[in-house]
Write an enzyme that holds these catalytic residues in place. Structure first.
Site, mmCIF file in Angstrom:
data_model
loop_
_atom_site.group_PDB
_atom_site.id
_atom_site.type_symbol
_atom_site.label_atom_id
_atom_site.label_comp_id
_atom_site.label_asym_id
_atom_site.label_seq_id
_atom_site.Cartn_x
_atom_site.Cartn_y
_atom_site.Cartn_z
ATOM 1 N N HIS A 171 47.013 26.502 38.736
ATOM 2 C CA HIS A 171 47.022 27.946 37.939
ATOM 3 C C HIS A 171 48.293 28.567 38.650
ATOM 4 O O HIS A 171 48.134 28.736 39.733
ATOM 5 C CB HIS A 171 45.762 28.521 37.847
ATOM 6 N N CYS A 267 40.826 35.043 39.748
ATOM 7 C CA CYS A 267 40.141 34.025 38.757
ATOM 8 C C CYS A 267 38.928 34.732 37.750
ATOM 9 O O CYS A 267 38.960 34.449 36.650
ATOM 10 C CB CYS A 267 39.893 32.693 39.261
HETATM 11 N N1 ARG Z 1 36.856 25.340 37.883
HETATM 12 C C1 ARG Z 1 37.782 26.172 37.402
HETATM 13 C C2 ARG Z 1 38.876 25.395 36.627
HETATM 14 O O1 ARG Z 1 39.414 24.764 37.286
HETATM 15 C C3 ARG Z 1 38.580 26.965 38.093
HETATM 16 C C4 ARG Z 1 39.520 28.208 37.230
HETATM 17 C C5 ARG Z 1 40.036 29.151 38.294
HETATM 18 N N2 ARG Z 1 40.537 30.198 37.732
HETATM 19 C C6 ARG Z 1 41.804 30.654 37.779
HETATM 20 N N3 ARG Z 1 42.195 31.646 37.061
HETATM 21 N N4 ARG Z 1 42.763 30.197 38.502
HETATM 22 O O2 ARG Z 1 39.344 25.586 35.402
#
Ligand code: ARG
Length: 275
Positions: A171, A267
């Protein structure tokens, strides 16, 4: 760097407590379902973050967690709000898809009048970062490039597409943080981006704080700033002095349990930008 007087502005955040947090599937390289998760510790660490925001004068809204949605703690992914306009999320993996409706429902119940249900895949602020001039938009692992045009239409702000190339930084918010959204100050880890996107970032943000690998691996870029205080994973020790040198007050947070899901401070935090 010249000394700049930084100023905090009050923020409104949406968070979701990790009472149902687990790692039962793996959709990013940080997630190992074989590793146990300590839920009471995750909750305590999350409460520390929430209480820290409140003690800094920010408003934190809480979203009701759902037992069947273990990643819901990562509230940043549920929508993007700019100028009070909401672009809902559409998740790349079916495990998280129902989170999108829970967020839309919250916005509708809380008086947001411009709520746009997305056509293309985007995971909210996971891949969208808002500066005063742009919406920066990651692609490569989660958000569809087509969601960038959709965001530009909804927000009426120029959207800059950035290609993510390293699966650990799946991300945008794992590789780049907005430090000052009034002056377009950002920090990022170049290695997470394609050469062309690195060149774009250098051109748009020639004075950016450049993070080194060990701080990026500690998810140090997964940070939240109010313009003065920068809350970031405490293990990203190399970022503290450079942040102070630029006039910020870094605040180290321990979110070690949530790191097992591949997320940290940012996150867990969706910013509700009203104006
Ligand atoms: N386990 C989640 C996923 O892979 C983690 C998300 C983390 N969020 C973020 N904004 N990077 O989707």
């Amino acid at each position: 760097m010249d000394h700049v007087a930084r100023r905090a502005t009050p923020r409104r955040y949406l968070m979701c407590p990790p009472v149902h947090f687990k790692v039962t599937y793996s959709i990013n390289p940080w997630m190992d379902p074989a590793k146990p998760v300590d839920v009471p510790l995750a909750v305590a660490q999350w409460e520390d973050l929430r209480d820290r925001y409140r003690s800094l004068g920010h408003t934190v809204e809480e979203l009701e967690p759902r037992p069947d949605l273990p990643d819901m703690v990562f509230a940043a992914n549920g929508a993007t709000v700019v100028d009070g306009r909401v672009l809902g999320a559409s998740f790349a993996y079916p495990e998280r898809q129902p989170e999108a409706a829970a967020h839309l429902e919250w916005f509708r119940a809380h008086g947001f009048r411009h709520v746009h249900e997305p056509t293309h895949i985007n995971e909210g602020e996971g891949d969208f970062a808002v500066t005063s001039s742009y919406v920066l938009a990651g692609r490569g692992f989660r958000a569809s490039p087509l969601s960038h045009g959709e965001a530009q239409e909804v927000f009426g702000r120029p959207v800059i597409g950035l290609d993510l190339v390293d699966p650990r930084y799946y991300h945008l918010d794992t590789a780049l943080a907005v430090l000052d959204d009034a002056t377009d100050d950002v920090m990022y880890y170049p290695g997470a981006f394609s050469p062309g996107s690195q060149a774009v970032l250098r051109r748009l943000f020639p004075d950016a704080l450049i993070a080194e690998e060990p701080d990026a691996v500690a998810l140090g870029l997964n940070a939240v700033s109010d313009g003065l205080h920068v809350l970031l994973p405490q293990a990203a020790v190399g970022l503290f002095q450079p942040l102070r040198d630029r006039g910020y007050e870094p605040i180290g947070m321990d979110l070690s349990e949530l790191l097992k899901g591949g997320g940290s401070v940012k996150c867990c935090t969706q910013e509700l930008r009203q104006h």
